[in-house]
Design a protein around this motif. Structure first.
Motif, PDB file in Angstrom:
ATOM      1  N   PHE A  10       0.828  -1.217   0.000  1.00 34.31           N
ATOM      2  CA  PHE A  10       0.000   0.000   0.000  1.00 34.31           C
ATOM      3  C   PHE A  10       0.863   1.269   0.000  1.00 34.31           C
ATOM      4  O   PHE A  10       0.355   2.351  -0.274  1.00 34.31           O
ATOM      5  CB  PHE A  10      -0.951   0.020   1.199  1.00 34.31           C
ATOM      6  CG  PHE A  10      -2.189  -0.795   0.976  1.00 34.31           C
ATOM      7  CD1 PHE A  10      -3.239  -0.304   0.222  1.00 34.31           C
ATOM      8  CD2 PHE A  10      -2.310  -2.067   1.516  1.00 34.31           C
ATOM      9  CE1 PHE A  10      -4.376  -1.041   0.009  1.00 34.31           C
ATOM     10  CE2 PHE A  10      -3.445  -2.811   1.308  1.00 34.31           C
ATOM     11  CZ  PHE A  10      -4.484  -2.314   0.546  1.00 34.31           C
ATOM     12  N   LEU A  11       2.132   1.152   0.312  1.00 32.27           N
ATOM     13  CA  LEU A  11       3.024   2.304   0.296  1.00 32.27           C
ATOM     14  C   LEU A  11       3.479   2.653  -1.115  1.00 32.27           C
ATOM     15  O   LEU A  11       3.954   3.763  -1.354  1.00 32.27           O
ATOM     16  CB  LEU A  11       4.237   2.054   1.197  1.00 32.27           C
ATOM     17  CG  LEU A  11       3.923   1.961   2.695  1.00 32.27           C
ATOM     18  CD1 LEU A  11       5.189   1.634   3.469  1.00 32.27           C
ATOM     19  CD2 LEU A  11       3.307   3.257   3.196  1.00 32.27           C
ATOM     20  N   ARG A  12       3.337   1.731  -2.056  1.00 33.90           N
ATOM     21  CA  ARG A  12       3.729   2.009  -3.438  1.00 33.90           C
ATOM     22  C   ARG A  12       2.707   2.947  -4.071  1.00 33.90           C
ATOM     23  O   ARG A  12       1.501   2.681  -4.051  1.00 33.90           O
ATOM     24  CB  ARG A  12       3.801   0.717  -4.235  1.00 33.90           C
ATOM     25  CG  ARG A  12       4.868  -0.213  -3.740  1.00 33.90           C
ATOM     26  CD  ARG A  12       4.906  -1.459  -4.567  1.00 33.90           C
ATOM     27  NE  ARG A  12       5.854  -2.408  -4.004  1.00 33.90           N
ATOM     28  CZ  ARG A  12       5.902  -3.671  -4.356  1.00 33.90           C
ATOM     29  NH1 ARG A  12       5.080  -4.138  -5.265  1.00 33.90           N
ATOM     30  NH2 ARG A  12       6.784  -4.459  -3.791  1.00 33.90           N
ATOM     31  N   PRO A  13       3.152   4.058  -4.648  1.00 37.74           N
ATOM     32  CA  PRO A  13       2.207   5.042  -5.201  1.00 37.74           C
ATOM     33  C   PRO A  13       1.345   4.487  -6.334  1.00 37.74           C
ATOM     34  O   PRO A  13       0.156   4.792  -6.420  1.00 37.74           O
ATOM     35  CB  PRO A  13       3.096   6.166  -5.717  1.00 37.74           C
ATOM     36  CG  PRO A  13       4.404   5.978  -5.055  1.00 37.74           C
ATOM     37  CD  PRO A  13       4.527   4.538  -4.711  1.00 37.74           C
ATOM     38  N   ALA A  14       1.915   3.658  -7.182  1.00 33.22           N
ATOM     39  CA  ALA A  14       1.146   3.118  -8.301  1.00 33.22           C
ATOM     40  C   ALA A  14       0.017   2.225  -7.796  1.00 33.22           C
ATOM     41  O   ALA A  14      -1.131   2.319  -8.261  1.00 33.22           O
ATOM     42  CB  ALA A  14       2.056   2.337  -9.242  1.00 33.22           C
ATOM     43  N   PHE A  15       0.317   1.362  -6.846  1.00 33.33           N
ATOM     44  CA  PHE A  15      -0.719   0.486  -6.310  1.00 33.33           C
ATOM     45  C   PHE A  15      -1.773   1.285  -5.562  1.00 33.33           C
ATOM     46  O   PHE A  15      -2.975   1.006  -5.680  1.00 33.33           O
ATOM     47  CB  PHE A  15      -0.112  -0.567  -5.380  1.00 33.33           C
ATOM     48  CG  PHE A  15      -1.141  -1.505  -4.826  1.00 33.33           C
ATOM     49  CD1 PHE A  15      -1.606  -2.566  -5.583  1.00 33.33           C
ATOM     50  CD2 PHE A  15      -1.663  -1.306  -3.560  1.00 33.33           C
ATOM     51  CE1 PHE A  15      -2.573  -3.427  -5.084  1.00 33.33           C
ATOM     52  CE2 PHE A  15      -2.635  -2.158  -3.055  1.00 33.33           C
ATOM     53  CZ  PHE A  15      -3.082  -3.227  -3.816  1.00 33.33           C
ATOM     54  N   ALA A  16      -1.336   2.281  -4.799  1.00 29.46           N
ATOM     55  CA  ALA A  16      -2.282   3.107  -4.050  1.00 29.46           C
ATOM     56  C   ALA A  16      -3.230   3.835  -5.005  1.00 29.46           C
ATOM     57  O   ALA A  16      -4.444   3.902  -4.760  1.00 29.46           O
ATOM     58  CB  ALA A  16      -1.534   4.100  -3.171  1.00 29.46           C
ATOM     59  N   ALA A  17      -2.704   4.338  -6.120  1.00 30.62           N
ATOM     60  CA  ALA A  17      -3.538   5.046  -7.100  1.00 30.62           C
ATOM     61  C   ALA A  17      -4.534   4.093  -7.746  1.00 30.62           C
ATOM     62  O   ALA A  17      -5.716   4.422  -7.916  1.00 30.62           O
ATOM     63  CB  ALA A  17      -2.663   5.708  -8.156  1.00 30.62           C
ATOM     64  N   VAL A  18      -4.092   2.897  -8.105  1.00 33.81           N
ATOM     65  CA  VAL A  18      -4.992   1.905  -8.708  1.00 33.81           C
ATOM     66  C   VAL A  18      -6.055   1.490  -7.699  1.00 33.81           C
ATOM     67  O   VAL A  18      -7.232   1.332  -8.042  1.00 33.81           O
ATOM     68  CB  VAL A  18      -4.182   0.688  -9.213  1.00 33.81           C
ATOM     69  CG1 VAL A  18      -5.092  -0.467  -9.587  1.00 33.81           C
ATOM     70  CG2 VAL A  18      -3.321   1.085 -10.390  1.00 33.81           C
ATOM     71  N   PHE A  19      -5.669   1.308  -6.453  1.00 36.69           N
ATOM     72  CA  PHE A  19      -6.622   0.913  -5.417  1.00 36.69           C
ATOM     73  C   PHE A  19      -7.692   1.996  -5.216  1.00 36.69           C
ATOM     74  O   PHE A  19      -8.885   1.699  -5.144  1.00 36.69           O
ATOM     75  CB  PHE A  19      -5.877   0.636  -4.104  1.00 36.69           C
ATOM     76  CG  PHE A  19      -6.768   0.190  -2.997  1.00 36.69           C
ATOM     77  CD1 PHE A  19      -7.253  -1.112  -2.970  1.00 36.69           C
ATOM     78  CD2 PHE A  19      -7.126   1.061  -1.980  1.00 36.69           C
ATOM     79  CE1 PHE A  19      -8.089  -1.524  -1.949  1.00 36.69           C
ATOM     80  CE2 PHE A  19      -7.960   0.654  -0.955  1.00 36.69           C
ATOM     81  CZ  PHE A  19      -8.436  -0.649  -0.934  1.00 36.69           C
ATOM     82  N   VAL A  20      -7.279   3.246  -5.151  1.00 35.04           N
ATOM     83  CA  VAL A  20      -8.234   4.346  -4.977  1.00 35.04           C
ATOM     84  C   VAL A  20      -9.155   4.448  -6.198  1.00 35.04           C
ATOM     85  O   VAL A  20     -10.372   4.611  -6.062  1.00 35.04           O
ATOM     86  CB  VAL A  20      -7.490   5.682  -4.730  1.00 35.04           C
ATOM     87  CG1 VAL A  20      -8.428   6.865  -4.830  1.00 35.04           C
ATOM     88  CG2 VAL A  20      -6.799   5.653  -3.373  1.00 35.04           C
ATOM     89  N   ALA A  21      -8.594   4.318  -7.386  1.00 33.61           N
ATOM     90  CA  ALA A  21      -9.411   4.377  -8.609  1.00 33.61           C
ATOM     91  C   ALA A  21     -10.422   3.234  -8.639  1.00 33.61           C
ATOM     92  O   ALA A  21     -11.583   3.430  -9.015  1.00 33.61           O
ATOM     93  CB  ALA A  21      -8.515   4.336  -9.841  1.00 33.61           C
ATOM     94  N   ALA A  22      -9.997   2.045  -8.230  1.00 35.68           N
ATOM     95  CA  ALA A  22     -10.905   0.898  -8.201  1.00 35.68           C
ATOM     96  C   ALA A  22     -12.038   1.128  -7.196  1.00 35.68           C
ATOM     97  O   ALA A  22     -13.202   0.800  -7.472  1.00 35.68           O
ATOM     98  CB  ALA A  22     -10.135  -0.374  -7.870  1.00 35.68           C
TER      99      ALA A  22
END
Length: 72
Positions: A10-22
């Motif tokens: 969850f600290l990775r910005p790319a994963f966090a952005a995808v998670f929020v978008a989802a």
């Protein structure tokens, strides 16, 4: 430890952005399903109301057929 890996992902910005978008897309989808259901229910109520309104017209005796005019 599996919990430690979840924290680092969850600290990775790319994963966090995808998670929020989802999450946002899921919320929009659920809202659209709810609005669609409300429209469907409203349309069904309007159809019932219209049928009750025109029911006397449907059960009324039809007017007599017009007689053809005589040609002389």
């Amino acid at each position: 430890m599996p919990g430690r890996e979840a924290e680092t992902i969850f600290l990775r910005p790319a994963f966090a952005a995808v998670f929020v978008a989802a999450c946002v897309l899921l919320g929009l989808f659920l809202a659209e399903v709810r609005v669609s259901r409300l429209h469907h229910d409203r349309d069904a109520q309007l159809l019932q109301s219209y049928r009750r309104l025109i029911d006397p017209l449907l059960s009324a005796v039809p007017p007599p057929a017009a007689k053809p005019e005589r040609q002389t």
